[in-house]
Write an enzyme that holds these catalytic residues in place. Structure first.
Site, PDB file in Angstrom:
ATOM      1  CB  CYS A 188      -0.967  -0.026   1.235  1.00 47.39           C
ATOM      2  SG  CYS A 188      -2.278   1.785   0.865  1.00 47.39           S
ATOM      3  CG  ASP A 321      -6.043   7.583  -2.804  1.00 53.31           C
ATOM      4  OD1 ASP A 321      -5.533   8.194  -1.935  1.00 53.31           O
ATOM      5  OD2 ASP A 321      -6.777   6.194  -2.753  1.00 53.31           O
ATOM      6  CG  ASN A 322      -2.581   5.881  -3.993  1.00 54.33           C
ATOM      7  OD1 ASN A 322      -2.870   5.322  -3.362  1.00 54.33           O
ATOM      8  ND2 ASN A 322      -4.044   4.758  -5.256  1.00 54.33           N
TER       9      ASN A 322
END
Length: 916
Positions: A188, A321-322
């Site tokens: 992750c 996100d990310n």
């Protein structure tokens, strides 16, 4: 057309690509077994042993004991599965109340959605390949509910800028393209984020250092599929993947550059299996994307659609996100200024090099004798990984705060797959003999003398890869807290005890909401934890804090003056949820459709104090939004009694909404692994307040980890007992076969007399009211015949509670009971003396009692084996309007023996079967 038999899936693919058959026609070809397989008009057995010739279901939904096909001894072996057989208590009121999860996983975002990691020591000890029940999970919402019928009809549509748009079932993919298996480590992007959150809260929740896992992934190369659909040259630039999850802002989706996706060396797969078994629900069943070398967020689960496009994914979470934003952008600024999220410079794809120390574990101790003539050794161990297929080339360990470094020994289990090529009907081809890429973690070790540890204040580790990228000394803090890879440090604390020195090792943080670690300790002492200094004299570590100070975010509206009592809060409609944070009441109804985790996350805490979960997950922006829904302040009323008093208005002890302390006063060993614990209530004359058929929640803090754990239990104390409660606990202690043991029962085993635990309740949907009257799911019913089935040692307690209430009730002379008790051995039959005594007094006219043993001793007169249809027909009452069946035991027994057997006997299990 007639079914044909071909010698390989490549033959099928070539016929399709040459235009001789359509994909649907090709799906009628029978998969191969050998190059010279002879066709049969009606084969009596499947000609392949692939996954699609079994029930295509995850082990947790089919046969929990099932394992993937064995691998050659020269390869890393599959891990031991401990597939969960029950739905965890925390999931039972969530949309995921059908997903069976390991209760020992550490939950990072409250009850729902499910995001978790294993304890680092458990993950590391599992070895190179991670069992599914320990693999970390990142979900944004509810898991799509897929059964076998849906899975077999599941399709993946491939469209867009292609010459041939197609739709494949998962099985068609397995028939049309070569099946391959690759070992791949998932990480992750938030791995080790808790360290950043201790410095200052980011927009993300607190991952520890176990947001990493490795498995064998089986499917087909994405490159083969792309070659088949023929992207339009010059126009197609990106490959977009979309899942089937239902999120507030649309399904999860992201994309890859076409040049990367079409390159087989990058190893991207469309996968349906993990460690030789169908994917578990949390990992994408029935099919997902696997993108090696990149962050886990690029491997889309529950894959439904692939689009070839001239632009990147436009999915909400592809942008929001990310990202690795510039460190000067604060969380509230990032959320208010959208341009940061749409700047392609900040997207995260490939992993960076990282490492962590797993051994010594947090709070592990090492005792060193001062008088020892020989100098002992300790082996420091941990993991490391790189990104983009780059190999970790060097791991170094420092014992003097980075002044000098020592080379660690690195083990690359992935390399063993480069030595042989393995083929199997399930795995297809498992062959890394021609691959140079490294997509898996490696393990490192460094042996150090005890004398060196005595002079060491901190152990540091630093890794680098074949591109000479190294972990930085200092933390690069940013608003999302992703890709944290500064040197991993374990503090060494020393205390002297006579002729011994005790070393206590301390990791930087504890995962999730747990408190502890040297970072929190130093921060509390006023030290700059971004430039930590270890040892006894740490005054020099009080350097100016370079991080901008976080402004206090108001959680309330200044003009709100309403006072809300606890009664008003509890009586309010759960569909329009009110909840409490820091003593203030909020109405979550207007935000149900907008909440990133889905409206269920709010409904789950309706009428409850949600402070702990809220502060563990939400950033400054979340706090700002919370203030919009502020409606009042929670106040005490005449009916509200302080929790510490242990009293309620009617004198009973239990409260559904409050945890209350009870004190351990007695422990009695019942058999080889079962103990009875007696806990005293605050007053000796106080009734517990537990209706027959209901349970209590028990909460305790484990002494070895400090972790707070809880579970529902049914007491064995007699109905009407006052001043105490007794619990019968079968202990599942750490062993060779079950190294982590049962989290809750291990906590019980650590208790000593006068220790306290906490209770809350009652809980449950069934109540036996007496004299043939019962209440189930809020409806009253008359019952004359009760069938009871208890499986295993833990299954007896709720059954015994109802059984006693029936036969100790002098006014009940009519209710009849049929009881089956099934156990592994005769020693496992708990409360047998009491059961036999009841049978002597009331059998066989009102009580039938039947024992079943898995392993029976000589002379055993009961049944041997397992519950089957015949036993259920002969030892349970016949179906009737005034009958009911109560069962408590392992879920496989209930789902695969009891329910089908009762249905075969004519019972409507939806109306008449109560499962405790």
């Amino acid at each position: 057309m007639a079914i044909e038999y071909l010698d390989s899936p490549t033959s099928v693919l070539s016929l399709v690509t040459e235009g001789l058959y359509s994909p649907y026609e090709a799906s009628l070809f029978t998969p191969f077994t050998s190059p010279n397989a002879s066709p049969k008009s009606e084969p009596s057995t499947p000609v392949s042993e692939g996954l699609f010739f079994y029930p295509f279901l995850p082990a947790s939904l089919d046969v929990p004991t099932r394992n993937g096909p064995r691998l050659p001894k020269a390869l890393p072996q599959l891990p031991d599965n401990a597939t969960p057989v029950e739905v965890a208590e925390a999931d039972r009121e969530t949309p995921d109340n059908w997903v069976k999860r390991n209760p020992d996983l550490i939950r990072l975002t409250g009850k729902h959605p499910f995001n978790c990691e294993a304890k680092l020591s458990s993950l590391f000890e599992a070895g190179f390949l991670t069992p599914a029940h320990l693999h970390y999970v990142r979900n944004h919402g509810a898991v799509p509910h897929v059964n076998e019928d849906i899975a077999r009809e599941w399709t993946v549509r491939i469209h867009g800028l292609v010459q041939r748009e197609v739709t494949f079932t998962v099985q068609q993919l397995s028939q049309l393209f070569p099946i391959v298996t690759l070992p791949v480590t998932f990480v992750c992007a938030g791995n080790r984020r808790k360290e950043q959150n201790v410095v200052r809260k980011t927009l993300g929740f607190s991952w520890g250092a176990a947001g990493v896992s490795t498995a064998l992934w089986t499917g087909v190369y994405l490159a083969d599929v792309l070659e088949y659909v023929r992207p339009k040259r010059g126009q197609a630039k990106h490959v977009i993947f979309e899942g089937a999850d239902n999120l507030p802002n649309g399904p999860y989706g992201t994309s890859q550059r076409l040049s990367w996706a079409a390159n087989k060396e990058r190893g991207m797969l469309i996968a349906w299996a993990m460690n030789g078994l169908p994917l578990e629900p949390d990992h994408g069943f029935p099919v997902r994307v696997v993108v090696p070398g990149q962050i886990g967020g690029r491997s889309v689960k529950w894959l439904k659609r692939i689009e070839i496009s001239d632009r990147e994914s436009q999915h909400h979470l592809h942008f929001w996100d990310n990202k690795l934003l510039p460190t000067q952008v604060m969380p509230d600024q990032a959320r208010s200024e959208k341009h940061w999220w749409y700047d392609p410079r900040y997207i995260i794809t490939e992993l960076n090099v990282n490492s962590a120390i797993a051994k010594p574990d947090h709070r592990e101790t090492l005792i060193i004798s001062k008088r020892s003539e020989s100098d002992g050794f300790y082996t420091i161990r941990g993991y490391a990984y790189g990104g983009g297929g780059r190999r970790v080339t060097r791991v170094e360990v420092s014992l003097d705060e980075g002044v000098t470094w020592n080379l660690a020994t690195i083990e690359y289990p992935e390399d063993r797959f480069r030595e042989i090529c393995h083929t199997d009907p399930v795995y297809g081809t498992l062959d890394l003999t021609q691959r140079d890429t490294s997509f898996c973690w490696c393990f490192w070790s460094f042996e150090v003398k005890h004398s060196a540890l005595l002079n060491c204040n901190v152990i540091m580790v630093n890794a680098s890869d074949e591109a000479s990228a190294m972990q930085p000394r200092d933390m690069y803090w940013h608003a999302l807290g992703m890709m944290n890879n500064w040197w991993f440090r374990v503090a060494v604390n020393k205390t002297e005890d006579n002729d011994q020195v005790v070393l206590l090792f301390e990791h930087p943080t504890l995962v999730g909401t747990a408190s502890g670690g040297w970072m929190e300790r130093m921060k509390t002492s006023g030290h700059d934890i971004t430039r930590p200094i270890f040892g006894k004299d740490v005054s020099e570590g009080k350097l100016p804090d370079t991080m901008p100070k976080a402004e206090e975010v108001p959680l309330t509206k200044p003009d709100v003056t309403r006072k809300i009592t606890l009664e008003e809060l509890k009586k309010h409609d759960r569909a329009q949820p009110w909840f409490v944070v820091n003593g203030e009441v909020y109405d979550g109804t207007p935000f149900l459709n907008e909440h990133p985790g889905g409206g269920d996350s709010i409904i789950l805490v309706a009428g409850e104090d949600a402070s702990e979960d809220f502060f563990a997950i939400h950033s400054a922006e979340g706090k700002t939004k919370l203030a919009q829904f502020h409606i009042g302040t929670l106040v005490k009323s005449g009916a509200d009694v302080p929790e510490s008093s242990g009293q309620t208005t009617d004198g009973i002890f239990l409260d559904r909404t409050k945890w209350k302390d009870v004190r351990l006063s007695r422990i009695v060993q019942i058999n080889h692994d079962t103990y009875q614990y007696r806990f005293d209530l605050p007053r000796g004359d106080q009734p517990l307040g537990l209706p027959v058929g209901q349970h209590v929640f028990v909460r305790l803090r484990r002494k070895n980890t400090g972790e707070l754990v809880q579970r529902a239990y049914t007491p064995v104390s007699q109905q009407g007992a006052v001043g105490f409660i007794e619990l019968l606990i079968k202990l599942y202690l750490p062993s060779k076969d079950f190294p982590i043991g049962g989290k809750m029962t291990t906590g019980f085993h650590q208790l000593a007399l006068d220790d306290t635990v906490q209770l809350k309740g009652p809980l449950g949907s069934f109540i036996w009211n007496g004299q043939g009257a019962a209440s189930w799911k809020g409806f009253d019913r008359k019952v004359k015949e009760v069938g009871m089935i208890c499986g295993g040692s833990a299954g007896i307690t709720p059954i015994l509670q109802v059984l006693r209430s029936i036969f100790l009730d002098a006014l009940d002379t009519e209710t009849k009971v049929w009881l089956i008790s099934t156990n592994k051995t005769e020693q496992d039959i708990l409360c047998r003396d009491e059961l036999d005594a009841l049978y002597v007094e009331h059998g066989p006219h009102r009580l039938k009692l039947h024992y079943i043993l898995g392993r029976a001793p000589p002379g055993w007169t009961g049944s041997t084996g397992r519950i089957d249809n015949n036993i259920l027909r002969t030892e349970m009452p016949r179906p009737s309007e005034e009958g009911i069946i109560l069962v408590c035991g392992p879920e496989p027994m209930i789902n695969y023996a009891v329910k089908p057997g009762l249905q075969a006997a004519g019972w409507d299990t939806e109306k008449y079967l109560v499962v405790f």
